[in-house]
Enzyme design. Structure first.
Site, PDB file in Angstrom:
ATOM      1  N   LYS A  47       8.174   5.012   0.557  1.00 45.22           N
ATOM      2  CA  LYS A  47       7.787   5.556   1.858  1.00 45.22           C
ATOM      3  C   LYS A  47       8.103   4.558   2.966  1.00 45.22           C
ATOM      4  CE  LYS A  47       4.041   5.165   4.210  1.00 45.22           C
ATOM      5  NZ  LYS A  47       4.565   5.211   5.581  1.00 45.22           N
TER       6      LYS A  47
ATOM      7  N   GLU B  93      -1.092 -13.104  15.330  1.00 44.35           N
ATOM      8  CA  GLU B  93       0.329 -12.895  15.047  1.00 44.35           C
ATOM      9  C   GLU B  93       0.864 -11.966  16.137  1.00 44.35           C
ATOM     10  OE1 GLU B  93       1.356 -10.203  11.803  1.00 44.35           O
ATOM     11  OE2 GLU B  93       3.166 -11.342  11.398  1.00 44.35           O
TER      12      GLU B  93
ATOM     13  N   GLY C 275       3.950  -5.251   4.899  1.00 41.40           N
ATOM     14  CA  GLY C 275       3.363  -4.793   6.157  1.00 41.40           C
ATOM     15  C   GLY C 275       2.278  -5.756   6.599  1.00 41.40           C
ATOM     16  N   SER C 276       1.330  -5.237   7.346  1.00 39.53           N
ATOM     17  CA  SER C 276       0.331  -6.126   7.945  1.00 39.53           C
ATOM     18  C   SER C 276      -0.773  -6.490   6.944  1.00 39.53           C
ATOM     19  CB  SER C 276      -0.294  -5.435   9.154  1.00 39.53           C
ATOM     20  OG  SER C 276      -0.978  -4.275   8.724  1.00 39.53           O
ATOM     21  N   THR C 277      -1.443  -7.574   7.235  1.00 37.97           N
ATOM     22  CA  THR C 277      -2.550  -8.013   6.379  1.00 37.97           C
ATOM     23  C   THR C 277      -3.670  -6.976   6.380  1.00 37.97           C
ATOM     24  OG1 THR C 277      -1.981 -10.325   6.628  1.00 37.97           O
ATOM     25  CG2 THR C 277      -4.272  -9.851   6.101  1.00 37.97           C
TER      26      THR C 277
ATOM     27  N   GLU D 116       3.326  -8.256   0.558  1.00 36.01           N
ATOM     28  CA  GLU D 116       4.003  -9.199   1.466  1.00 36.01           C
ATOM     29  C   GLU D 116       3.465  -8.906   2.855  1.00 36.01           C
ATOM     30  OE1 GLU D 116       5.750 -11.630   0.648  1.00 36.01           O
ATOM     31  OE2 GLU D 116       6.658 -11.187  -1.292  1.00 36.01           O
TER      32      GLU D 116
ATOM     33  N   THR E 150      -3.484  -3.700   6.650  1.00 34.21           N
ATOM     34  CA  THR E 150      -3.154  -2.598   5.736  1.00 34.21           C
ATOM     35  C   THR E 150      -3.144  -3.106   4.293  1.00 34.21           C
ATOM     36  OG1 THR E 150      -1.810  -1.642   7.484  1.00 34.21           O
ATOM     37  CG2 THR E 150      -1.505  -0.738   5.294  1.00 34.21           C
ATOM     38  N   GLY E 151      -2.708  -4.335   4.098  1.00 34.92           N
ATOM     39  CA  GLY E 151      -2.692  -4.915   2.748  1.00 34.92           C
ATOM     40  C   GLY E 151      -4.072  -4.911   2.115  1.00 34.92           C
TER      41      GLY E 151
HETATM   42  P1  NAD Z   1       1.670  -1.760   8.838  1.00 31.69           P
HETATM   43  O1  NAD Z   1       0.755  -2.415   7.871  1.00 31.69           O
HETATM   44  O2  NAD Z   1       1.082  -1.101  10.030  1.00 31.69           O
HETATM   45  O3  NAD Z   1       2.525  -0.625   8.115  1.00 31.69           O
HETATM   46  C1  NAD Z   1       3.338  -0.901   7.007  1.00 31.69           C
HETATM   47  C2  NAD Z   1       3.466   0.350   6.173  1.00 31.69           C
HETATM   48  O4  NAD Z   1       2.200   0.707   5.631  1.00 31.69           O
HETATM   49  C3  NAD Z   1       3.961   1.576   6.916  1.00 31.69           C
HETATM   50  O5  NAD Z   1       4.884   2.256   6.092  1.00 31.69           O
HETATM   51  C4  NAD Z   1       2.689   2.375   7.119  1.00 31.69           C
HETATM   52  O6  NAD Z   1       2.908   3.765   7.264  1.00 31.69           O
HETATM   53  C5  NAD Z   1       1.951   2.086   5.842  1.00 31.69           C
HETATM   54  N1  NAD Z   1       0.498   2.283   5.907  1.00 31.69           N
HETATM   55  C6  NAD Z   1      -0.314   2.192   6.976  1.00 31.69           C
HETATM   56  N2  NAD Z   1      -1.608   2.435   6.613  1.00 31.69           N
HETATM   57  C7  NAD Z   1      -1.595   2.654   5.282  1.00 31.69           C
HETATM   58  C8  NAD Z   1      -2.614   2.910   4.320  1.00 31.69           C
HETATM   59  N3  NAD Z   1      -3.900   3.004   4.658  1.00 31.69           N
HETATM   60  N4  NAD Z   1      -2.250   3.051   3.040  1.00 31.69           N
HETATM   61  C9  NAD Z   1      -0.956   2.923   2.663  1.00 31.69           C
HETATM   62  N5  NAD Z   1       0.055   2.699   3.532  1.00 31.69           N
HETATM   63  C10 NAD Z   1      -0.265   2.559   4.822  1.00 31.69           C
HETATM   64  O7  NAD Z   1       2.731  -2.872   9.212  1.00 31.69           O
HETATM   65  P2  NAD Z   1       3.914  -2.787  10.291  1.00 31.69           P
HETATM   66  O8  NAD Z   1       3.288  -2.817  11.637  1.00 31.69           O
HETATM   67  O9  NAD Z   1       4.842  -1.682   9.918  1.00 31.69           O
HETATM   68  O10 NAD Z   1       4.684  -4.154  10.010  1.00 31.69           O
HETATM   69  C11 NAD Z   1       4.391  -5.322  10.669  1.00 31.69           C
HETATM   70  C12 NAD Z   1       3.635  -6.273   9.774  1.00 31.69           C
HETATM   71  O11 NAD Z   1       4.361  -6.471   8.563  1.00 31.69           O
HETATM   72  C13 NAD Z   1       3.470  -7.665  10.361  1.00 31.69           C
HETATM   73  O12 NAD Z   1       2.170  -8.143  10.119  1.00 31.69           O
HETATM   74  C14 NAD Z   1       4.478  -8.513   9.588  1.00 31.69           C
HETATM   75  O13 NAD Z   1       4.188  -9.875   9.567  1.00 31.69           O
HETATM   76  C15 NAD Z   1       4.438  -7.859   8.254  1.00 31.69           C
HETATM   77  N6  NAD Z   1       5.656  -8.129   7.486  1.00 31.69           N
HETATM   78  C16 NAD Z   1       5.565  -8.935   6.392  1.00 31.69           C
HETATM   79  C17 NAD Z   1       6.698  -9.262   5.675  1.00 31.69           C
HETATM   80  C18 NAD Z   1       6.634 -10.157   4.473  1.00 31.69           C
HETATM   81  O14 NAD Z   1       7.578 -10.181   3.702  1.00 31.69           O
HETATM   82  N7  NAD Z   1       5.566 -10.887   4.241  1.00 31.69           N
HETATM   83  C19 NAD Z   1       7.934  -8.740   6.060  1.00 31.69           C
HETATM   84  C20 NAD Z   1       7.981  -7.913   7.170  1.00 31.69           C
HETATM   85  C21 NAD Z   1       6.833  -7.604   7.871  1.00 31.69           C
END
Ligand code: NAD
Length: 473
Positions: free
Chosen positions: A171, A375, A222-224, A244, A226-227
């Site tokens: 996704k 960040e 993605g973001s911490t 990540e 959401t992680g």
């Molecule tokens: P985000 O966490 O908002 O979204 C990432 C993904 O998660 C999207 O596909 C989103 O639809 C999905 N998502 C959102 N809520 C969810 C849930 N409850 N359950 C499952 N999936 C869900 O992050 P973003 O704004 O897209 O990306 C930016 C962040 O990603 C920054 O914090 C950046 O540092 C981090 N990032 C980390 C790495 C790494 O390798 N460590 C690489 C790139 C980006």
């Protein structure tokens, strides 16, 4: 194949539309450029079912065949590189050079991960018994990607998952679904049906994937914030997770650097991809002896960099990818201003159209200010003064994050001593952002769990299975 219209999902090897759609925008103009399907719950279930049905045959195929197909993904991306780059710039905003880096990297990753395999460890091989530990695939993997490097970060998951013998439902971010949907379309006739399913939709779709009982692992970038949610929702069936996440990477500049040369490198360390980069240098600690000189050199260099529509020639940095992030940055700048912080360059957002934020450098703000602690994920960089190594190491480590860091200095021994004390998954010395499919990458602390790339990353798409074979029947 037309990359610029008709975006469909790929479920069980076939095109799938959805009853509803959602718009994708060009962040440089704010124009709607396409509509992406908004997958229903039933479609997500169908994608997971297709992946589960495809798993036995795919995992039973000789690894050489799976490797060859993953390498073929790289060939196909290369053959359509121009279209991918144009679409990537259109939906993500990044300038041409950045698009070349991302699409070129995706090709390299497919080819190099396709050369990897996990050895069997023979622990005992005696007349009595043979004990070996081998790696077996997990089953259906759920992949979830962000909007800053939508193609490359998808490949970082697809390539090892498939080589290891798993099938996948991926996704993309709702902000950047288009390239990923086209990747699925491109691979429909290449991979067996169900091996790679691509579904698009909002955050609910991500949550359905992470709670689905047939999904065995979530690989998330993605973001911490959401992680954390994913870690909680994956607990239902004890899914494996690779996370990540975010970072607030320090760069520490020691007093013996060549200021002029290093300034340009530090600029790109911080502002590459308009600083929408998990491993961007986000806090720049500069020794007080060279602070003024380096600050001036950074500002001088920044004046030569062109921000604009990434599709236009000569542009170095594109817009912020989406309104949500753009408004966060507006708020961050307003906070810095309200607290009397000084901008050495930038700080003023124009009227648009487009989510443009100028390169902004903040002069030695307080250590607890928002521009330092948060960040930014956009082109707002605090410069911070230090005069003591113990102090700067403590300040660099005073964060919940631990993704990466960099140290800059001519005396390599000192630089190394500093680097070894930083709590981060990767620490670069006198360079930055060198990645490889064969080098482990992952965050410490709340920047993540697990590894991507290298054999450690491949192993995360497997379970260990120990076979104990006693020759006497
Ligand atoms: P985000 O966490 O908002 O979204 C990432 C993904 O998660 C999207 O596909 C989103 O639809 C999905 N998502 C959102 N809520 C969810 C849930 N409850 N359950 C499952 N999936 C869900 O992050 P973003 O704004 O897209 O990306 C930016 C962040 O990603 C920054 O914090 C950046 O540092 C981090 N990032 C980390 C790495 C790494 O390798 N460590 C690489 C790139 C980006």
């Amino acid at each position: 194949m037309d990359f610029f219209s008709d975006y469909t999902m790929t479920i069980d090897g076939r095109a799938a539309t959805a009853p509803a759609g959602f718009p994708a925008y060009n962040p440089a103009t704010e124009d709607v450029i396409a509509e992406a399907p908004d997958a229903t719950r039933a479609q997500l279930d169908a994608a997971v079912d297709a992946a589960a049905r495809a798993f036995p045959a795919w995992s039973a195929r000789p690894i050489a065949e799976r490797q060859a197909l993953v390498a073929r993904i790289g060939d196909l991306i290369e053959a359509h590189a121009e279209a991918f780059m144009r679409l990537l710039t259109l939906e993500q905003g990044k300038a041409r050079k950045g698009a070349e880096w991302e699409i070129g990297g995706s090709v390299v990753w497919c080819r190099e991960i396709a050369r990897q395999s996990l050895p069997v460890h023979v622990v005992e091989d005696t007349a009595e018994r043979r004990v070996e530990t081998r790696r077996v695939p997990l089953g259906v993997i759920g992949g979830i990607t962000p909007w800053n490097f939508p193609v490359l970060l998808a490949i970082w998951k697809i390539a090892p998952a498939l080589v290891a013998g798993n099938t996948m439902v991926l996704k993309p971010s709702p902000y950047t679904p288009l390239c990923t949907l086209k990747l699925g379309e491109l691979l429909r006739d290449v991979l067996p049906p169900g091996v790679l399913n691509i579904v698009s939709g909002g955050n609910d779709l991500g949550a359905w994937l992470t709670t689905h009982p047939s999904v065995r692992k979530i690989s998330f970038t993605g973001s911490t914030a959401t992680g954390r949610k994913i870690m909680a929702s994956a607990s239902g069936n004890l899914k494996r997770i690779t996370l990540e996440l975010g970072g607030n990477d320090p760069a520490i500049v020691l007093p013996d650097v060549d200021v002029k040369q290093t300034a340009e490198k530090l600029f790109w360390a911080a502002f590459q991809n308009s600083a929408q980069f998990c491993v961007a240098a986000k806090r720049l600690y500069i020794h007080e002896d060279i602070y003024d000189e380096l600050a001036t050199a950074l500002v001088d260099y920044a004046r030569t960099v062109k921000v604009g529509d990434g599709a236009r020639q000569g542009i170095d940095l594109g817009p912020i990818q989406n309104r949500m992030q753009f408004e966060k940055l507006r708020d961050l700048l307003a906070d810095a201003k309200a607290n009397g912080q000084r901008f050495l360059i930038g700080g003023e957002i124009g009227d648009g159209p487009g989510f443009f934020v100028p390169v902004t450098i903040v002069d030695n703000p307080p250590e607890d200010s928002r521009v330092v602690v948060e960040e930014a994920f956009g082109p707002v960089l605090p410069l911070l003064k230090f005069n003591d190594l113990d102090d700067v190491v403590a300040r660099a480590n005073a964060t919940e994050y631990g993704l990466a860091a960099s140290v800059w200095g001519r005396d390599i021994e000192t630089a190394r001593q500093v680097a070894e004390r930083i709590e981060a998954g990767t620490v670069w010395i006198n360079e930055i952002h060198s990645f490889s499919p064969h080098v482990a990458f992952g965050g410490h602390k709340q920047s993540g769990i697990g590894i991507e790339n290298a054999l450690e990353g491949l192993a995360e798409y497997t379970n260990a299975q120990t076979l104990v074979v006693n020759g006497a029947a």
